[in-house]
Enzyme design. Structure first.
Site, PDB file in Angstrom:
ATOM      1  N   LYS A 170       9.361  -2.563 -17.270  1.00  0.00           N
ATOM      2  CA  LYS A 170       8.278  -2.614 -17.375  1.00  0.00           C
ATOM      3  C   LYS A 170       8.103  -3.735 -17.913  1.00  0.00           C
ATOM      4  O   LYS A 170       6.361  -4.081 -17.227  1.00  0.00           O
ATOM      5  CB  LYS A 170       8.220  -0.846 -18.548  1.00  0.00           C
ATOM      6  CG  LYS A 170       6.468  -1.098 -18.952  1.00  0.00           C
ATOM      7  CD  LYS A 170       6.029  -0.963 -17.970  1.00  0.00           C
ATOM      8  CE  LYS A 170       4.104  -0.860 -18.149  1.00  0.00           C
ATOM      9  NZ  LYS A 170       2.953  -0.390 -17.499  1.00  0.00           N
ATOM     10  N   LYS A 238      -0.636  -8.379 -25.178  1.00  0.00           N
ATOM     11  CA  LYS A 238       0.118  -7.264 -26.092  1.00  0.00           C
ATOM     12  C   LYS A 238       1.483  -7.078 -25.137  1.00  0.00           C
ATOM     13  O   LYS A 238       2.845  -8.057 -25.675  1.00  0.00           O
ATOM     14  CB  LYS A 238      -0.612  -6.186 -26.309  1.00  0.00           C
ATOM     15  CG  LYS A 238       0.201  -5.187 -27.150  1.00  0.00           C
ATOM     16  CD  LYS A 238       0.778  -3.480 -27.059  1.00  0.00           C
ATOM     17  CE  LYS A 238       0.568  -3.582 -25.868  1.00  0.00           C
ATOM     18  NZ  LYS A 238       1.682  -2.074 -25.566  1.00  0.00           N
TER      19      LYS A 238
END
Lengths: 295, 295, 295, 295
Positions: A170, A238
């Site tokens: 991911k 992030k």
């Protein structure tokens, strides 16, 4: 199936809704209570505390970041304490490889099951049950979760037996997308200074090299300067940060990720962290002295 | 149409063949004579010198690099001298923006026409008439060339009135592809050290984020370690060098292109310049200490 | 002065020795006991547990990294618990800005004093009392520590009232040095392929542009291929990692630090993390296809 | 000695003046005539055309860039045509390695001598005879030039027998300086956001790690925001471009040079190419969102 569901942000709410629609029993928890109202109206139970949502076969968490997941799992009254032995935690949040490894160890020690199942797709894809679910964990546990996955996505892809593999996939997937945005941004800045309008540039590229939705979409976002946040630059930062943490731990030099990290930081430092992450193209334009926006 | 054709490499030969097949009259020149034999057997005239191939409405050049184009255009007996006034030079080579601008000026001064028409597609696409032609130049000249383009490609995309726009598009297109390869290479190196096999990684990515042929192809090349040259790393370096020259001239910082430049140079310096440009992934693996090849 | 001293690695041992020589009373603790023997012979008391070393006006810690400092400060029986109220913790370790901030807060809450005082200089400089001490903290606390600093260094430089300022200075100082090594490494690789021997290159540079010891030293190390560790690449990586953490937190894009991070990771991944950090030049040579070592 | 001198910019004028002062006979040429007046008043002959300045034992050129040197050497009436056989061309300009190699070949073919002798030092150093001369060429030719070098610099350092070695040294020297500026700029931006004033930062660094004039000077320039041009960013870009050309030709990946190239281009694109090259620190500040200048 009885499903605890923790985290009703944009993604979580859409997923939880589809689970309900598919006939699953839901007990949902969200830190700010008002978000549970709509689900309650559709038949979900509302949990007052996280622990109440843990009394289920499967507990799904869909939270913002490592910190939120750590708090809800390891905190007082958290999943580790409250989940019955043998129950399964399905972590759908985009979290670090390191936290996923820690969750694997902790749940095993608590005789609980753990599956990482982050997704590709934005809220609209979640609403339309078009998510791709990248799942990893023990085969029998994954099998047990399959009805849940079927209710919320178009396809489940198994990354491996080790849950953190799904997180690695991911995270690097988001890095690959960010890299496409960055290189498109640079190329479009060059094209503009060479006299080619961004729309024409993207029109040609999307008919030739980059014929898939992803590129066409990002290209269009850039060309049209629609920078209201779909996926914020700050969240892109992030995720790249988490890629670099994994790269550091596994000793893999990733100059592309490092470049993206610097660019996202520059965006945030310049006050544009809340824009959509296609704002990387805005930064490329600005760096090239193009001061009149993107196009 | 009467077409002069100069440059019968892999790409040129396939294009020239399709022009013949479409019924155009061809007079072909190649530096090494033997390559003209097959075309001659199919009815093409063979030019002994470049100038002989210039006696036509349209003269196509499909050559290796700037140097080759400069020699054939500006040299003694070259296109500038030999092309009739009003004739059109269609430059299909992947050349620099600067040279394309110089050709624009020179042909105009010689009362000749000039169109830049680089293509996306490898030799197999050329053979199958599946090329994308990125064309730029004056509208009436482009219209005149359309039958030629129709005979060799699946689609013509007009970059603008300024020929060099087409070169900028072609060059940055190659940069965008190289960037995808580089970022995939880094991500796969990370995945491998994280315990995910390259084939599984690419299998998942190509079913989710990267569903187009380009990515699937490059991913498969990387995962299968098929590094025999389709498009050589050394040629990738050449194109990135030309992107950076344009970026320097137009004052656009392009950190992605700079990174690719360094990586291609490292590949060449380490003796791998003749491998396919997906060897960027080999370099990423090597930099990560993965010494047993790619997978 | 009565000084507790925790951490007797190469640096710590040399500093502790000089404190003893200057007439201070020392009670020293080290995780592995044998290192305390020599100091004991010279009159130092030996603490069996960290807490014993805390019964002093000043407690110095000189430890390997954040983890070690966290353990010794926040752990059971650690400084926070054991130091008398009003006593001062002088942290000389090269630690993160974030940890220094956390120490500031924690010691204040415990009514203790805290000074960050990392140093520039290798073990030989420590032995010779030639360290530069970069100190930060409240002025009166710094004044109280001055006799200690005078006993161990050639000079104390005050970074500010906020202890973490000293850590930021120390960390970025190491980044500046690493950047000099990296750029020298690249330049020397180019010079070698251009036919200039590294020794001649460094000889000229060190007589002209880079006339200080630092450059001359690193240059000589590179040119002579003396890569046995003075300061290990792995420790360089650690410090660059801490710079990037600070840069991330403060939102400052630092492309030079990112580059260094990737290079140090590549070194470690290729099995050279235990070499001196001038091995960055080895990596530059290797990347340039120079396979016969550095020179 | 009889010396022809071509190019009376800031550097050239100061050097020519010192040659005169040392008692050499000078015949000077400059494209814009007025600059010769002062030298003429001191006894120099003034050449109307470059060829007139070539009638000497040694012809010095001190020009802006490759283009200017090419014009004066290879052009009509240029050095190649006009220098007597056996005479020596001393090229002091900062030019490319490739041009230096071309000059070597061309002068040899014309039975002339050629020495590359670029210098380290700004105009004030030139005026004070404090230049460092990096010389390369055949030993006997260098010996012949030594009196000239002695008259203008503090020291001559011999890079090798191949003239282009001197150019490689000069160019990489400028790259090393630019890299110091860039890393200082990044570090100072971080320090500022961490609450440390640039002056304090540089004050500490220049007393510890960076004790030489170069660093102290650049640091002071950065800290004081004195960005009026000593050495313009645009010229820094030129030199980095030449480093990268050499790196490309010799196949040496130079990520530091690539980074500097992108930063200098960004500076120029943002309208700051005429500032001193320490403006790299301005860019670092701007990228970090520090909008109120440097300090």
């Amino acid at each position: 199936m009885e499903i605890g569901f923790i985290g009703l942000g944009q993604m979580g709410a859409a997923i939880a809704y589809n689970l309900l629609q598919a006939g699953h029993q839901l007990i949902a928890y969200n830190r700010t209570r008002e978000k549970t109202a709509q689900l309650a109206a559709l038949g979900a139970q509302v949990a007052e505390r996280p622990a109440e949502a843990c009394n289920a076969d499967i507990v799904v968490t869909m939270l913002a970041d490592d910190r939120a997941v750590e708090a809800i799992v390891f905190g007082q009254d958290g999943l580790l304490e409250a989940m019955p032995s043998g129950a399964t935690h399905v972590s759908m949040s985009t979290i670090s490889v390191a936290l996923s490894e820690r969750l694997t160890t902790a749940h095993r020690a608590a005789v609980q099951r753990y599956v990482a199942a982050p997704v590709f797709g934005r809220p609209d894809a979640a609403a339309a049950r078009k998510l791709f679910i990248i799942a990893a964990g023990q085969a029998d546990t994954l099998a047990r979760c399959q009805p849940l996955f079927d209710a919320i996505g178009q396809r489940t892809l198994v990354a491996g037996g080790d849950p953190s593999a799904a997180n690695l996939l991911k995270l690097t997937g988001n890095m690959l997308i960010a890299s496409v945005i960055e290189s498109l941004g640079e190329a479009i800045a060059l094209a503009r200074k060479g006299g080619i309008a961004p729309e024409r540039y993207m029109d040609i590229m999307s008919q030739t090299l980059f014929t898939i939705a992803m590129h066409a979409n990002y290209g269009a976002l850039i060309a049209d300067e629609r920078l209201e946040p779909g996926f914020k630059a700050r969240l892109g930062l992030k995720d790249i940060r988490l890629v670099l943490q994994a790269a550091d731990a596994l000793e893999v030099p990733m100059p592309t990720a490092s470049l993206l990290h610097d660019q996202f930081i520059a965006l945030c430092a310049q006050g544009d962290g809340e824009l959509d992450w296609t704002a990387l193209a805005l930064l490329a334009a600005r760096n090239a002295g193009l001061t009149d926006g993107l196009a």
